[in-house]
Design a protein around this motif. Sequence first.
Motif, PDB file in Angstrom:
ATOM      1  N   ARG A 178       0.839  -1.196   0.000  1.00  0.00           N
ATOM      2  CA  ARG A 178       0.000   0.000   0.000  1.00  0.00           C
ATOM      3  C   ARG A 178       0.877   1.250   0.000  1.00  0.00           C
ATOM      4  N   ILE A 179       0.546   2.190  -0.859  1.00  0.00           N
ATOM      5  CA  ILE A 179       1.296   3.443  -0.918  1.00  0.00           C
ATOM      6  C   ILE A 179       0.903   4.306   0.278  1.00  0.00           C
ATOM      7  N   ASN A 180       1.903   4.707   1.059  1.00  0.00           N
ATOM      8  CA  ASN A 180       1.582   5.494   2.251  1.00  0.00           C
ATOM      9  C   ASN A 180       2.380   6.778   2.396  1.00  0.00           C
ATOM     10  N   ASP A 181       3.411   7.011   1.565  1.00  0.00           N
ATOM     11  CA  ASP A 181       4.207   8.232   1.671  1.00  0.00           C
ATOM     12  C   ASP A 181       4.663   8.690   0.296  1.00  0.00           C
ATOM     13  N   LEU A 182       4.905   9.988   0.168  1.00  0.00           N
ATOM     14  CA  LEU A 182       5.569  10.511  -1.018  1.00  0.00           C
ATOM     15  C   LEU A 182       6.552  11.595  -0.599  1.00  0.00           C
ATOM     16  N   LYS A 183       7.481  11.880  -1.512  1.00  0.00           N
ATOM     17  CA  LYS A 183       8.441  12.961  -1.310  1.00  0.00           C
ATOM     18  C   LYS A 183       8.602  13.672  -2.650  1.00  0.00           C
ATOM     19  N   TYR A 184       8.313  14.974  -2.640  1.00  0.00           N
ATOM     20  CA  TYR A 184       8.350  15.731  -3.906  1.00  0.00           C
ATOM     21  C   TYR A 184       8.920  17.115  -3.620  1.00  0.00           C
ATOM     22  N   SER A 185       8.095  18.121  -3.664  1.00  0.00           N
ATOM     23  CA  SER A 185       8.577  19.464  -3.350  1.00  0.00           C
ATOM     24  C   SER A 185       8.803  19.628  -1.854  1.00  0.00           C
ATOM     25  N   ASN A 186       8.220  18.712  -1.057  1.00  0.00           N
ATOM     26  CA  ASN A 186       8.462  18.700   0.390  1.00  0.00           C
ATOM     27  C   ASN A 186       9.729  17.893   0.662  1.00  0.00           C
ATOM     28  N   LEU A 187      10.879  18.439   0.247  1.00  0.00           N
ATOM     29  CA  LEU A 187      12.122  17.677   0.296  1.00  0.00           C
ATOM     30  C   LEU A 187      12.595  17.374   1.707  1.00  0.00           C
ATOM     31  N   TYR A 188      12.016  18.045   2.714  1.00  0.00           N
ATOM     32  CA  TYR A 188      12.531  17.876   4.055  1.00  0.00           C
ATOM     33  C   TYR A 188      11.575  17.127   4.965  1.00  0.00           C
ATOM     34  N   SER A 189      10.658  16.402   4.364  1.00  0.00           N
ATOM     35  CA  SER A 189       9.834  15.457   5.102  1.00  0.00           C
ATOM     36  C   SER A 189       9.001  14.689   4.096  1.00  0.00           C
ATOM     37  N   TYR A 190       8.518  13.541   4.503  1.00  0.00           N
ATOM     38  CA  TYR A 190       7.565  12.814   3.679  1.00  0.00           C
ATOM     39  C   TYR A 190       6.185  13.453   3.839  1.00  0.00           C
ATOM     40  N   ALA A 191       5.316  13.143   2.907  1.00  0.00           N
ATOM     41  CA  ALA A 191       3.904  13.477   3.023  1.00  0.00           C
ATOM     42  C   ALA A 191       3.153  12.157   3.102  1.00  0.00           C
TER      43      ALA A 191
END
Length: 700
Positions: free
Chosen positions: A499-512
Amino acid sequence: MNRKKKRASRTFGILTVLLMVSLAAESSVYAGAPSEGASAAAVPASTGSASLPVLDTAALTAKTDGPREAKEVEAFLDAFFAREDIRQKAGAVAVSVVQGGKVLASKGYGITDRTSKAKVEASRTTFRIASVSKVFTAAAVMQLVQAGKVSLQDNIEKYLDGYPLTNPFGTPVTIEDLLTHTSGFEVREPSDASYLMDDSQKPVSLKESILEQFPPVVREPGTSYMYDNFASRLLGYIVQQASGEPFGSYMQQHLFKPLGMHSSSFSRSKELAGRLASSYDSEGKPIPVYHFSPGEWPEGSMISTASDMALFMKAFLNNGRTADGTVVLSPESIKAMSAYHVAIHPDLPDMTYGFEAPALPSKTNGENVISKGGDILGFSSLLWLLPDRKTGVFITYNANQDLRDEFFAAFMDHYYSGHPTSFGTKGFKPQSRESLAKFAGLYSDLRIKLLTRVEVSGTGTLSVSDLKGGRHELRQVEDTLFIDEQGKPLAFKADGAGRINDLKYSNLYSYAAKIPENPAGFPDVTEGHPYAKYILGLKSLGYLADDLSKPFQPGEAVTRGAFVQAFNAVWSIPESSKPPAFKDTANSPYRRAIQAAVESGLLEGAGEGLFEPDRPIRREEAAVIVFRLLAGSGMRKPDSTTKLVPGTSKWAEEAVSSAVVWKLHGPEVTESKGVFDYGSQRTLNKQELAALLFTMLLPD
């Protein structure tokens, strides 16, 4: 300066520190500190160093094998810092470049202050290097690991003298988790009371500052990356506990002294403060030479010079040895601090022990780079190392601007342009819309809860939007890796069940983290309720403490004090311990939140020194507070084009119009023949508050 601009500039005073890292992104070319760009005004070009040679960096021959000759490096630096656009971004800059055990350049540019107009000197002028301090705190921890006084796998409770850590998971928080910012702690940010602008107030001890704000563990330790100031402060306390020496004394005796860093300290001595470059607010007024509570912040109070930082870089790149052979860090520690230990994807790493991935991953040009940026009121810095190339660069300046990002990009393109950064696997076959459906949804930044919306737009393509960067189209280049039209990567993380539970994109300093699609409802707010998506969305984000087994009472009126507290919670604005600005808030349960909002420039009183915290808040009043933050920080552009039905107060018209344009409301706002009824004079109720707060976090 008009009243609105003054209001906006005051807003930056507190929000600067809160948003500077979390909102940093590649949208600029850490976009430095996008939300704090106005917190330190650029010095006009006329006050800069008139003797700088006007060189064209494009005319310099690119060095694809890295810097080698001091003369050529100085020419590159002189050309870059002579650019008019660069000179407008900071009045005082210091930079150092080392390679192969040599200092190729250590230079200052501009003036230390607008009164004396003394030139910046790399060996003398001091700067606050902010979160670059964390590298040194991590180095101290690694020294204690070398000495056998600390183990990376130690449960942190070993050093807390019996403090009852709240951790509902079976996994303990370890020293390694603190170093990699994967502790699972609920976010804790320094409060405004930690900035003591004069010497009349007594700072608390490091221990007191730790225990009075110790956060609970809200995610399984070791599973999710979230940039964490508290974790670094706690590491400093553990250095103190394990060594038996005060934190500041330990740093002086075991790091700065053997490295020869005689102009560096975590405390603000009178001598170092006397050499500190002046910084200025958005109105051009000098920012006072503040100090901290506690007096030394392991996460960010270090003062240093560019020349001192060159000594550290040389030793680090020489396997931890100084020029005279003194071992400051072992080769094993250097290796551990140079290698990434947490990565959402191999192409998008997170943390080493002390360093983080560059804010501009597409500008590393195929090189192995570790970095650490830092922002604090009036100052920004960046340290980056290329361990394989034995090269290090440090830049620091007296403003909160994106100068460091432009410098990083220019330096890497000039010296390492031969291998453009590429992401993903060549020839990867994109997946179908059906296969990509698992990525779709809303994701909430772990640190400040800004939302990212992910939608499937086609075979192998996603549409991604957030409040910071707008909407982007991304193409799939690996199973969980996508690239946008600007070449910026987005990576997803799946749990053990896929299951997908996190992403990292423009929020380079934490996961979403992905928000659950069907959170449980309240007895009076079920799935079919017109405000369910707002109320249950806020519940999923952790912003509602209401018991799900009890009625939510969506129509209940919201008081002015309750609104401010809810608003501050969403934006992680820490409570203030300063005396109340209003005569009628001293005994209010919301007094600390109200005072914090005052200091952020978000509130004005009701007249005669009163705030009236228990009076129900009108909808237009709430709109104005939201407008001050979103427009003042630059996250949204004001828009006064909406036609409103009569009844909105003149002072609230722009805010109410913008709220309609930004769609910061629920179904209570109606429209007839192009004219909108915002209900400006009505009392805001709980369901409308939920709609306002939730939509405030959404991308346009």
